[in-house]
Design a protein around this motif. Structure first.
Motif, PDB file in Angstrom:
ATOM      1  N   SER A   1     -37.011 -10.641  12.775  1.00 19.78           N
ATOM      2  CA  SER A   1     -36.092  -9.950  13.687  1.00 19.78           C
ATOM      3  C   SER A   1     -36.775  -8.791  14.417  1.00 19.78           C
ATOM      4  CB  SER A   1     -34.893  -9.433  12.903  1.00 19.78           C
ATOM      5  OG  SER A   1     -35.321  -8.502  11.925  1.00 19.78           O
ATOM      6  N   ARG A   2     -38.087  -8.614  14.243  1.00 17.51           N
ATOM      7  CA  ARG A   2     -38.806  -7.468  14.811  1.00 17.51           C
ATOM      8  C   ARG A   2     -39.896  -7.881  15.797  1.00 17.51           C
ATOM      9  NH1 ARG A   2     -36.360  -2.679  13.008  1.00 17.51           N
ATOM     10  NH2 ARG A   2     -35.441  -3.179  11.007  1.00 17.51           N
ATOM     11  N   TYR A   3     -39.699  -8.976  16.476  1.00 17.01           N
ATOM     12  CA  TYR A   3     -40.657  -9.512  17.443  1.00 17.01           C
ATOM     13  C   TYR A   3     -40.708  -8.663  18.707  1.00 17.01           C
ATOM     14  CZ  TYR A   3     -36.072 -11.138  18.715  1.00 17.01           C
ATOM     15  OH  TYR A   3     -34.742 -11.171  18.990  1.00 17.01           O
ATOM     16  N   TRP A   4     -41.737  -8.898  19.528  1.00 13.33           N
ATOM     17  CA  TRP A   4     -41.835  -8.278  20.843  1.00 13.33           C
ATOM     18  C   TRP A   4     -41.052  -9.116  21.851  1.00 13.33           C
ATOM     19  CZ3 TRP A   4     -45.545 -10.011  24.858  1.00 13.33           C
ATOM     20  CH2 TRP A   4     -45.500  -9.199  26.000  1.00 13.33           C
ATOM     21  N   LYS A   5     -41.289 -10.421  21.844  1.00 12.33           N
ATOM     22  CA  LYS A   5     -40.544 -11.376  22.674  1.00 12.33           C
ATOM     23  C   LYS A   5     -40.193 -12.560  21.791  1.00 12.33           C
ATOM     24  CE  LYS A   5     -42.218 -10.392  27.241  1.00 12.33           C
ATOM     25  NZ  LYS A   5     -41.820 -10.881  28.520  1.00 12.33           N
ATOM     26  N   ASN A   6     -39.111 -13.229  22.138  1.00  7.72           N
ATOM     27  CA  ASN A   6     -38.748 -14.386  21.329  1.00  7.72           C
ATOM     28  C   ASN A   6     -38.071 -15.457  22.161  1.00  7.72           C
ATOM     29  OD1 ASN A   6     -36.150 -13.163  21.650  1.00  7.72           O
ATOM     30  ND2 ASN A   6     -35.476 -14.326  19.875  1.00  7.72           N
TER      31      ASN A   6
END
Length: 143
Positions: free
Chosen positions: A56-61
């Motif tokens: 849940s802590r991505y830069w882009k998804n």
């Protein structure tokens, strides 16, 4: 004067936006070993300093519904160093479920096809360089 300031602000805003678009290129992520069609696949891109591999802590998804045993997900991002984490949400609860020992109980995968042994990988384990010469990667899900 107020109108000129607004016009200059718009030019700068659109100019900066246009410049950003010029610097992004298409990264293609091929995901293989998909066992369940019609389930949600979460693909996260991380930079150094992001909370990799927290799903849940991505830069882009990208969130996609699986349609076959292989899928391609594309991202428009600038060249640089990244890591990818993938989660295949089989029960639709929006998270990567884990067993009693903390190991994922749903399919998952990482760039470099890194297979964790006793703990989650570090960014350096999964880091790859996205460049003009290297603009795609394949990740096999671990189930």
């Amino acid at each position: 004067m107020k109108l000129a300031t607004i016009a200059l602000g718009l030019v700068l805003a659109f100019g900066a936006h246009g410049q950003q678009a010029v610097n992004t290129k298409k990264l293609s992520v091929k995901i293989t070993n998909i066992q369940n069609k019609g389930k949600t696949l979460y693909v996260g891109i991380y930079r150094a300093g992001d909370e990799f591999p927290e799903f849940s802590r991505y830069w882009k998804n990208s969130k996609v519904i699986t349609t076959g045993s292989e899928m391609i997900v594309e991202f428009d991002i600038p060249y640089g160093d990244y890591a990818v984490a993938i989660s295949h949400d089989l029960n639709g609860n929006g998270k990567l479920d884990k067993n009693f020992f903390g190991y994922p109980s749903e399919p998952f995968g990482f760039s470099n096809n890194f297979k964790p042994k006793l703990s989650s990988p570090d960014f350096s384990d999964c880091k790859f360089t996205f460049s003009q010469q290297s603009n795609s990667l394949t990740i096999k899900l671990i189930d």
